[in-house]
Enzyme design. Structure first.
Site, short mmCIF file in Angstrom:
data_model
loop_
_atom_site.label_atom_id
_atom_site.label_comp_id
_atom_site.label_asym_id
_atom_site.label_seq_id
_atom_site.Cartn_x
_atom_site.Cartn_y
_atom_site.Cartn_z
N ARG A 1 62.02 38.35 49.66
CA ARG A 1 60.59 38.08 49.56
C ARG A 1 60.14 37.35 50.83
O ARG A 1 60.68 36.28 51.14
CB ARG A 1 60.31 37.22 48.32
CG ARG A 1 58.88 36.82 48.19
CD ARG A 1 58.58 36.10 46.87
NE ARG A 1 57.18 35.79 46.88
CZ ARG A 1 56.66 34.57 46.88
NH1 ARG A 1 57.45 33.51 46.80
NH2 ARG A 1 55.36 34.38 46.94
N HIS B 1 50.21 33.83 52.07
CA HIS B 1 50.95 32.59 51.78
C HIS B 1 50.32 31.48 52.66
O HIS B 1 50.95 30.98 53.58
CB HIS B 1 52.44 32.78 52.07
CG HIS B 1 53.33 31.73 51.49
ND1 HIS B 1 54.37 32.02 50.63
CD2 HIS B 1 53.35 30.39 51.63
CE1 HIS B 1 55.00 30.91 50.28
NE2 HIS B 1 54.40 29.90 50.88
N GLU C 1 50.84 31.07 45.15
CA GLU C 1 50.46 29.73 44.75
C GLU C 1 48.99 29.42 45.07
O GLU C 1 48.68 28.54 45.88
CB GLU C 1 51.37 28.68 45.41
CG GLU C 1 52.83 28.89 45.01
CD GLU C 1 53.77 27.78 45.51
OE1 GLU C 1 53.30 26.87 46.21
OE2 GLU C 1 54.96 27.83 45.18
N ASN D 1 56.65 30.62 40.39
CA ASN D 1 57.30 29.66 41.28
C ASN D 1 57.45 28.36 40.49
O ASN D 1 56.47 27.81 40.01
CB ASN D 1 56.45 29.40 42.53
CG ASN D 1 56.31 30.64 43.40
OD1 ASN D 1 56.83 31.70 43.08
ND2 ASN D 1 55.61 30.49 44.52
N TYR E 1 59.36 24.48 40.24
CA TYR E 1 60.14 23.42 40.88
C TYR E 1 60.39 22.21 39.97
O TYR E 1 61.44 21.61 40.05
CB TYR E 1 59.44 22.93 42.17
CG TYR E 1 59.51 23.97 43.26
CD1 TYR E 1 60.59 24.02 44.12
CD2 TYR E 1 58.52 24.94 43.41
CE1 TYR E 1 60.70 24.99 45.12
CE2 TYR E 1 58.61 25.92 44.39
CZ TYR E 1 59.70 25.94 45.24
OH TYR E 1 59.80 26.91 46.20
N GLU F 1 60.09 31.83 43.29
CA GLU F 1 60.54 30.67 44.08
C GLU F 1 61.18 29.67 43.14
O GLU F 1 60.65 29.39 42.05
CB GLU F 1 59.38 29.96 44.78
CG GLU F 1 58.88 30.64 46.01
CD GLU F 1 57.84 29.80 46.76
OE1 GLU F 1 57.92 28.55 46.73
OE2 GLU F 1 56.95 30.41 47.36
O1 IFM Z 1 57.80 25.57 51.07
C1 IFM Z 1 57.04 25.75 49.92
C2 IFM Z 1 56.52 27.17 49.84
O2 IFM Z 1 55.80 27.52 50.97
C3 IFM Z 1 55.63 27.32 48.64
N1 IFM Z 1 56.26 26.85 47.44
C4 IFM Z 1 56.92 25.57 47.48
C5 IFM Z 1 57.84 25.47 48.68
C6 IFM Z 1 58.53 24.09 48.71
O3 IFM Z 1 57.57 23.08 48.83
#
Ligand code: IFM
Length: 476
Positions: free
Chosen positions: A89, A133, A178, A304, A306, A379
């Site tokens: 990706r 992006h 995002e 995505n 985290y 992500e």
């Molecule tokens: O680096 C970023 C990415 O560009 C978008 N999602 C989160 C990642 C980590 O912060």
């Protein structure tokens, strides 16, 4: 070596085999890796401008050179092949393809992506481009940026041009990445480019990013109906800090702004009423006709993930919650009073709390609350600041533990019936981490920024083995 499929003897954690055909990928983004900022006709983007604004990016870092992927992509594709990635990706730089964001296209820019896609296909790796992006061409920002409706139309035209160039060789397309970050970090807190602090404009930006998505999908699908189209949204599990009703209200608000503000229009064709009420004082009154355009049938949804947000309400408190070390303005438009509180979990090098249960929670929720659509984790990863040891190896046990735990959460979701079809770790290579500059490393592959030497970290070898075995081994 015992295979993943037959190692069920582990008492600690059982083996976690993934379904045949599961996509194993890694992700990057143009501004974070390409460099070559002024080469072959590329125009300026909002991140070029932002990086040159004193005090905006740690250390005054820029993406001018980044990890020089523009010139080193053959080596990088070789590294991907060595890992055994099935899919890669990456994002397309709008400014490279259409330097003014409107009007003439730049064949040299399109050629770069043609060469990259060809190299990937030759290596047996499926290309998985993202069209936006965060790197808006600066001339479009000068004309008002994403708060301007016209930007959505410009985006659809650009997307259509890229699709025309690559649609015969690329099957999976992500429109916007995002949109929460692009809208609220870019136009409300201002910690990302273009650095504006205009809450009302940020809501319009969110709406136009989604409108751009819808217009782009409609245009691209009309040419190649067999291609797969979707967006990638950054979703968080959200928990109230305590049983206090004010905390429950805070959790509802943050879930609304972070998750439902994007999921509901994309998948249900409507905005959530409570979010409209929360943001009403900022004059957010989207045209209902736009929702039909935003609500295109999706072939895939990128998630995505985290971390989890744990939040507390402080009703009546006027003070804003700073979201990061880079801004004292809140990105939580209409809910600025909400406080983000530590829940006591271990954190990554970014200070983000590690909670893999939030990933399975999000995936299961998508499956239960929204119409069925194939899901991909587009992500997931952890940023630290590791450096090579004296012997040149890069040990990153914390990243391995993070990825292992999150892949197990994916496995759990699949077992619960979630149509999760692939996983892309962030990131393939260490790269430019936005306002953090080069101070945080998310890569499976370490990059020495002075020499551009690439060294696979321990996590790269670990991930390659996971891919080779088709899942995770049991742990004793
Ligand atoms: O680096 C970023 C990415 O560009 C978008 N999602 C989160 C990642 C980590 O912060």
């Amino acid at each position: 070596m015992t295979s993943v499929q037959d190692d069920t003897s582990a008492v600690g954690r059982p083996a976690a085999p993934f379904p045949a055909g599961f996509r194993w990928g890694a992700a990057t983004a143009a501004y974070q890796i390409e460099g070559a900022a002024t080469e072959d006709g590329r125009g300026p983007s909002i991140w070029d401008t932002f990086c040159r604004t004193p005090g905006k990016v740690l250390g005054g870092d820029t993406g001018d050179v980044a990890v020089d992927h523009y010139h080193r992509f053959p080596e990088d594709v070789g590294l991907m092949a060595g890992l055994g990635l099935t899919s890669y990706r990456f994002s397309i730089s709008w400014s490279r393809v259409q330097p003014a964001g409107a009007g003439a296209y730049n064949e040299a820019g399109l050629d770069f992506y043609r060469r990259l896609v060809d190299a990937l296909l030759e290596a047996g790796i499926e290309p998985w481009p993202t069209l936006y992006h965060w790197d808006l061409p600066q001339p479009l920002e000068d004309a008002g940026g994403w708060p301007e409706r016209d930007t959505a139309h410009r985006f659809a035209e650009y997307a259509d041009c890229v699709h025309q160039a690559l649609g015969d060789r690329v099957r999976h397309w992500t429109t916007v990445n995002e949109p929460w970050c692009a809208a609220f970090l870019g136009y409300a807190s201002g910690e990302h480019a273009p650095g504006r602090r205009e809450p009302s404009a940020s809501l319009l930006a969110a709406h136009h990013l989604m409108l751009g998505h819808g217009l782009a999908v409609e245009a691209m699908r009309s040419r190649t109906p067999g291609n797969q189209f979707g967006a990638a949204v950054n979703l968080y599990a959200v928990s109230p800090a305590t049983a206090d009703p004010a905390d429950a209200d805070a959790a509802r608000r943050i879930d609304g702004l972070q998750n439902r503000l994007f999921l509901d229009p994309l998948l249900l064709g409507r905005y959530p009423d409570d979010v409209l009420a929360d943001t009403a004082r900022h004059g957010f009154d989207p045209d209902p006709d736009d929702l039909a355009m935003i609500h295109q049938p999706l072939d895939q949804l990128g998630v995505n993930y985290y971390a989890r947000h744990t939040v507390a309400g402080t009703p009546g408190e006027a003070a804003q919650t700073a979201s990061s070390p880079f801004s004292s303005h809140s990105p939580w438009v209409g809910s600025e009073h909400v406080r983000f509180v530590p829940a006591g979990r271990p954190v990554t090098g970014m200070g983000w709390e590690i909670d893999e249960s939030g990933l399975s929670e999000i995936l299961v929720r998508l499956h239960r609350e929204y119409p069925a659509v194939p899901l991909y984790v587009t992500e997931n990863g952890a940023g630290y600041d590791e450096e090579p040891d004296g012997d040149g190896t890069v040990q990153d046990p914390d990243r391995i533990a993070y990825l292992d735990a999150h892949l197990r959460a994916c496995h759990e979701a699949i077992a619960a019936g979630v149509p999760l079809r692939g996983y892309f770790t962030w990131s393939l290579l260490d790269n430019f981490e936005w306002a953090w500059g080069y101070s945080k490393r998310f890569g499976l592959i370490h990059v020495d920024y002075a020499t551009q030497r690439r060294v696979p970290k321990d996590s790269a070898r670990w991930y390659a083995e996971v891919i080779r075995q088709g899942g995770l081994p049991g742990q004793h």
